[in-house]
Design a protein around this motif. Structure first.
Motif, short mmCIF file in Angstrom:
data_model
loop_
_atom_site.label_atom_id
_atom_site.label_comp_id
_atom_site.label_asym_id
_atom_site.label_seq_id
_atom_site.Cartn_x
_atom_site.Cartn_y
_atom_site.Cartn_z
N PHE A 182 -4.99 5.00 -1.58
CA PHE A 182 -5.30 3.59 -1.87
C PHE A 182 -5.71 2.91 -0.59
O PHE A 182 -5.12 3.13 0.47
N LYS A 200 2.68 1.85 -3.27
CA LYS A 200 1.73 2.22 -4.33
C LYS A 200 1.36 3.69 -4.23
O LYS A 200 1.34 4.42 -5.23
N VAL A 249 0.83 -1.20 0.00
CA VAL A 249 0.00 0.00 0.00
C VAL A 249 0.87 1.25 0.00
O VAL A 249 0.66 2.17 -0.80
N THR A 265 -7.27 -1.02 1.02
CA THR A 265 -7.60 -2.43 0.80
C THR A 265 -8.29 -2.97 2.04
O THR A 265 -7.90 -2.65 3.17
#
Length: 300
Positions: free
Chosen positions: A127, A119, A116, A129
Motif C-alpha cells: 500500500f 493496513k 499504512v 499513499t
C-alpha cells in the motif's frame, strides 16, 4: 546531427518520413534500455546485499539494519523502517529505523488496519499513499498519527514481509514531501522485504545453518539470473542502436533484437498493421500477438 544531414539530402518526402520514423524508434529504444539499465543496477545492488547477508546471518538485527539501510539508499527515500507483527495483540511494532529524527516510533504499536503499516500487516498487500493525512482510504489512530507528524512524513509506502504464506512484518519507505512511489520503486522495496523475511527465517532456523545458507544461495542465484536477463536486454539495445545509427531499417532492428532475446517480435503501425516481424515467426504466433496488443493501438 546525423538525422539533419540525412534529411537535408533526402530524395523525397517518403524518404524523409522514413528517416523520422527510424529516428523516433531509436529514441524509444534508448529510453527503454535506459530504464532497463537502471533496473540492472538495482539488481546488482540486491545481489551484493544478499552476498553481504551471508557474512552476517548470525546477527538478525545487523542483517535487518543492512537491508533497511540499502532500501533507503536505493529508493532515495528520506526514511526506511521495518516492523514485525504480533498476531496475538494484532499489531505491528517497529524493529529497525533509518533516517529517523526522533525516537517516538520505537514505542508506538500500530494496530492491524490502522495507518499504512497496520493496513499492510492486516491485509498482506502493498500500500502506498502520496499524502498520508489527506488519504481517506486510511484509518487513523491518534498515537500513530502523532508519530507520523513527529517525523514530518507525508508520502509512505509499505510492503509485507512474508514467511510460509503469513505476514510477519512490514518494510516501509517514506518521504517528507507529497509524491508518488513508482511501480519500480515498490517492486524494489518488495525485493528487499523478501530478503528481510529470509533473514528472519534464518533467525528461526539458527540451529540449522546449512539450510539457512542454502536458502540464501538460492536467493542469490535467482537475483543473478534476473541480472543476466537485464544484461541480455542491454546487449540487444546496443546492437539495435548500432543498426539504426548505421542506417539499418526497422526490420533489421527487429531481427537483431529477436536473435538477442529469443522469441518472436512484431512492430505495428497506428492501425495495428505489422510493419516488421521476426523472420520465420509462425503466423499464428504473430496473430496472437496482434490480438493481445490490439487494445493498445492508438493510445498515446
Amino acid at each position: 546531427e546525423v538525422l539533419r544531414d540525412a534529411a537535408a539530402h533526402a530524395a523525397s518526402a517518403v524518404e524523409l518520413e522514413r528517416l523520422h520514423a527510424e529516428h523516433e524508434l531509436a529514441l524509444q529504444l534508448r529510453d527503454l534500455m535506459e530504464r532497463r539499465r537502471a533496473r540492472h543496477e538495482q539488481q546488482r545492488a540486491l545481489v551484493d546485499c544478499a552476498k553481504e547477508l551471508a557474512d552476517v546471518h548470525i546477527d538478525p538485527d545487523r542483517v535487518l539494519t543492512l537491508i533497511v539501510t540499502q532500501a533507503q539508499r536505493l529508493l532515495g527515500a528520506d526514511m526506511a523502517y521495518l516492523s514485525l507483527n504480533d498476531d496475538e495483540r494484532r499489531e505491528t511494532r517497529m524493529r529497525v529505523m533509518v533516517g529517523a529524527t526522533s525516537s517516538v516510533w520505537k514505542d508506538v504499536p500500530i494496530p492491524y488496519g490502522t495507518g499504512v503499516g497496520g493496513k499492510v500487516a492486516g491485509t498482506g498487500a502493498p500500500f502506498s499513499t502520496s499524502d498520508y493525512f489527506a488519504d481517506d482510504r486510511l484509518t487513523h489512530d491518534p498515537a500513530v498519527d502523532a508519530s507520523v507528524r513527529a517525523e514530518r512524513q507525508v508520502s509512505i509506502v509499505g510492503v509485507p514481509l512474508m514467511r510460509h504464506g503469513a505476514v510477519i512484518g512490514v518494510l516501509f519507505a517514506a518521504n517528507r514531501a507529497v509524491g508518488r512511489f513508482s511501480h519500480d520503486q515498490i517492486a524494489l522495496l518488495g525485493s528487499f522485504a523478501a530478503l528481510a523475511a529470509l533473514a528472519i527465517d534464518q533467525a528461526h532456523l539458527m540451529s540449522d545453518k546449512e539450510r539457512a545458507l542454502a536458502a540464501l544461495q538460492q536467493a542469490n542465484e535467482a537475483l543473478e539470473k534476473r541480472t543476466a536477463d537485464f544484461e541480455r536486454a542491454v546487449s540487444a539495445h546496443d546492437r539495435s542502436m548500432e543498426i539504426v545509427l548505421g542506417g539499418g531499417g526497422v526490420q533489421e532492428v527487429v531481427a537483431a533484437t529477436s536473435d538477442q532475446l529469443g522469441g518472436a517480435l512484431a512492430i505495428v503501425d497506428e492501425w495495428g498493421t505489422p510493419v516488421a516481424r521476426t523472420p520465420g515467426a509462425p503466423e499464428e504466433v504473430v496473430a496472437a500477438m496482434l490480438v493481445a496488443t490490439s487494445g493498445d493501438v492508438g493510445r498515446s
